[in-house]
Every structure is written in C-alpha cells, then in structure tokens.
Design a protein around this motif. Sequence first.
Motif, PDB file in Angstrom:
ATOM      1  N   VAL A 298      65.556  -5.326  81.458  1.00  0.00           N
ATOM      2  CA  VAL A 298      64.640  -4.213  81.199  1.00  0.00           C
ATOM      3  C   VAL A 298      65.292  -2.929  81.681  1.00  0.00           C
ATOM      4  N   VAL A 299      65.128  -1.870  80.900  1.00  0.00           N
ATOM      5  CA  VAL A 299      65.555  -0.542  81.339  1.00  0.00           C
ATOM      6  C   VAL A 299      64.336   0.374  81.323  1.00  0.00           C
TER       7      VAL A 299
ATOM      8  N   PHE B  27      69.120  -4.956  70.849  1.00  0.00           N
ATOM      9  CA  PHE B  27      68.070  -4.009  70.465  1.00  0.00           C
ATOM     10  C   PHE B  27      67.102  -3.820  71.615  1.00  0.00           C
ATOM     11  N   PHE B  28      66.475  -2.633  71.621  1.00  0.00           N
ATOM     12  CA  PHE B  28      65.395  -2.339  72.546  1.00  0.00           C
ATOM     13  C   PHE B  28      64.099  -2.773  71.896  1.00  0.00           C
ATOM     14  N   LEU B  29      63.202  -3.322  72.663  1.00  0.00           N
ATOM     15  CA  LEU B  29      61.837  -3.594  72.229  1.00  0.00           C
ATOM     16  C   LEU B  29      60.958  -2.785  73.171  1.00  0.00           C
ATOM     17  N   LYS B  30      60.219  -1.824  72.612  1.00  0.00           N
ATOM     18  CA  LYS B  30      59.431  -0.883  73.415  1.00  0.00           C
ATOM     19  C   LYS B  30      58.097  -1.511  73.806  1.00  0.00           C
ATOM     20  N   LEU B  31      57.791  -1.448  75.114  1.00  0.00           N
ATOM     21  CA  LEU B  31      56.538  -2.007  75.637  1.00  0.00           C
ATOM     22  C   LEU B  31      55.937  -1.078  76.674  1.00  0.00           C
ATOM     23  N   LYS B  32      54.647  -1.193  76.847  1.00  0.00           N
ATOM     24  CA  LYS B  32      53.944  -0.447  77.892  1.00  0.00           C
ATOM     25  C   LYS B  32      53.679  -1.405  79.042  1.00  0.00           C
ATOM     26  N   LEU B  33      54.354  -1.175  80.163  1.00  0.00           N
ATOM     27  CA  LEU B  33      54.060  -1.910  81.397  1.00  0.00           C
ATOM     28  C   LEU B  33      53.311  -0.906  82.279  1.00  0.00           C
ATOM     29  N   ALA B  34      53.690  -0.756  83.534  1.00  0.00           N
ATOM     30  CA  ALA B  34      53.097   0.306  84.354  1.00  0.00           C
ATOM     31  C   ALA B  34      53.486   1.658  83.755  1.00  0.00           C
ATOM     32  N   THR B  35      54.705   1.723  83.224  1.00  0.00           N
ATOM     33  CA  THR B  35      55.191   2.861  82.451  1.00  0.00           C
ATOM     34  C   THR B  35      55.826   2.274  81.193  1.00  0.00           C
ATOM     35  N   VAL B  36      56.306   3.144  80.322  1.00  0.00           N
ATOM     36  CA  VAL B  36      56.989   2.640  79.129  1.00  0.00           C
ATOM     37  C   VAL B  36      58.298   1.992  79.571  1.00  0.00           C
ATOM     38  N   ALA B  37      58.563   0.819  79.038  1.00  0.00           N
ATOM     39  CA  ALA B  37      59.789   0.097  79.362  1.00  0.00           C
ATOM     40  C   ALA B  37      60.449  -0.353  78.073  1.00  0.00           C
ATOM     41  N   LEU B  38      61.749  -0.483  78.134  1.00  0.00           N
ATOM     42  CA  LEU B  38      62.510  -1.002  77.010  1.00  0.00           C
ATOM     43  C   LEU B  38      63.108  -2.338  77.428  1.00  0.00           C
ATOM     44  N   ALA B  39      62.651  -3.395  76.769  1.00  0.00           N
ATOM     45  CA  ALA B  39      63.231  -4.717  77.015  1.00  0.00           C
ATOM     46  C   ALA B  39      64.449  -4.830  76.107  1.00  0.00           C
ATOM     47  N   VAL B  40      65.557  -5.280  76.660  1.00  0.00           N
ATOM     48  CA  VAL B  40      66.786  -5.432  75.890  1.00  0.00           C
ATOM     49  C   VAL B  40      66.929  -6.894  75.482  1.00  0.00           C
ATOM     50  N   TYR B  41      67.158  -7.114  74.187  1.00  0.00           N
ATOM     51  CA  TYR B  41      67.351  -8.454  73.631  1.00  0.00           C
ATOM     52  C   TYR B  41      68.685  -8.503  72.893  1.00  0.00           C
ATOM     53  N   ALA B  42      69.272  -9.690  72.825  1.00  0.00           N
ATOM     54  CA  ALA B  42      70.507  -9.915  72.074  1.00  0.00           C
ATOM     55  C   ALA B  42      70.205 -10.875  70.928  1.00  0.00           C
TER      56      ALA B  42
ATOM     57  N   VAL C  84      61.082  -1.648  67.625  1.00  0.00           N
ATOM     58  CA  VAL C  84      62.414  -1.999  68.106  1.00  0.00           C
ATOM     59  C   VAL C  84      63.423  -0.935  67.692  1.00  0.00           C
ATOM     60  N   MET C  85      64.555  -0.923  68.403  1.00  0.00           N
ATOM     61  CA  MET C  85      65.656  -0.046  68.027  1.00  0.00           C
ATOM     62  C   MET C  85      66.974  -0.757  68.292  1.00  0.00           C
ATOM     63  N   PRO C  86      67.647  -1.199  67.228  1.00  0.00           N
ATOM     64  CA  PRO C  86      68.983  -1.770  67.411  1.00  0.00           C
ATOM     65  C   PRO C  86      69.921  -0.692  67.939  1.00  0.00           C
ATOM     66  N   PHE C  87      70.867  -1.090  68.799  1.00  0.00           N
ATOM     67  CA  PHE C  87      71.822  -0.096  69.295  1.00  0.00           C
ATOM     68  C   PHE C  87      73.209  -0.706  69.370  1.00  0.00           C
TER      69      PHE C  87
END
Length: 151
Positions: free
Chosen positions: A123-124, A88-103, A50-53
Amino acid sequence: MKTTSTPVPSIDRTSANAPARPVTNPGAVPAAAVSDRRAEARAARRAVVVMPFGPGLYDGFEHATMTDCSLHGVGLWMDHPLAPGTHFFLKLKLATVALAVYAVKHCEPCDGGHHIGAAFSHVVGNEDRDGAADRIYEALLALPTIEALPE
C-alpha cells in the motif's frame, strides 16, 4: 500372474543426514499455502478504479469490475488487456485515500474483455501499513456490489 513386492527401505531425513539444498527463492510461498488460498473467502462484482503504471502505461485512472478478491489478490474484468508483470494502483478509501499496488499474474480474453488476476503487493499513501492486506480486503468487501457483469 503372481507379483511380489519388495519392502522399501526407510530413509532417515533428519537435518544431519539430509543433503544440503541451495535456497533458490527464499521468499517463495510453499505450494501447500498457495493451494490453501483457493479456499479463502472471496467477494465478487464490485466497481473499482485502477491505474496501470510503468514505462509507457500512464493513461490515468480508469474503471474496472472486480470479479473476485481475497487477502492475496484480486480478479478484474477490463475491456483491454494488461500484460503479466504489469503493476497497477487500485484506489480505496481507508482512514485516508490509499493506493493498493497489485502485480498482474495472468490475463485472459473473456466475455468481450479480459479477465485479469493480480497479486497484492503493498500500500502507498497510507501512514499505518501494518495489517494492510486485511484492511484492503475489508475495504474491497465494503464497496457496493454490481448486479450484472458484461455478458
């Protein structure tokens, strides 16, 4: 002592007779739907990155333990707190790398660290965003499990 009950008159609540109420939060989720979420299937104990932003929060990606997840959010265990409202971003591998955004919704001290509850936002970094919550949930479930959490 004898009590008597008075019948309660029925009230017509059809739209023609109901008083107009202002809409205070048109995007709010009904309380029944929120309580139904507690019955959703959940997964536990997976390592995530994860990465808080936000202002003053850039420290890069860090490891966390996902303690549970659902279509609508995740529970994390981290060694430091994240304030409610932090994203924060939570990094995941879907078809490509995706960042799920959570509050972050809540953060409580727990087992020498902090238990953080966060709601899924969006998702971004992924072209196909339709059904993103389903794909994020499936990707979280596909992560390898952790045998033991910090005690």
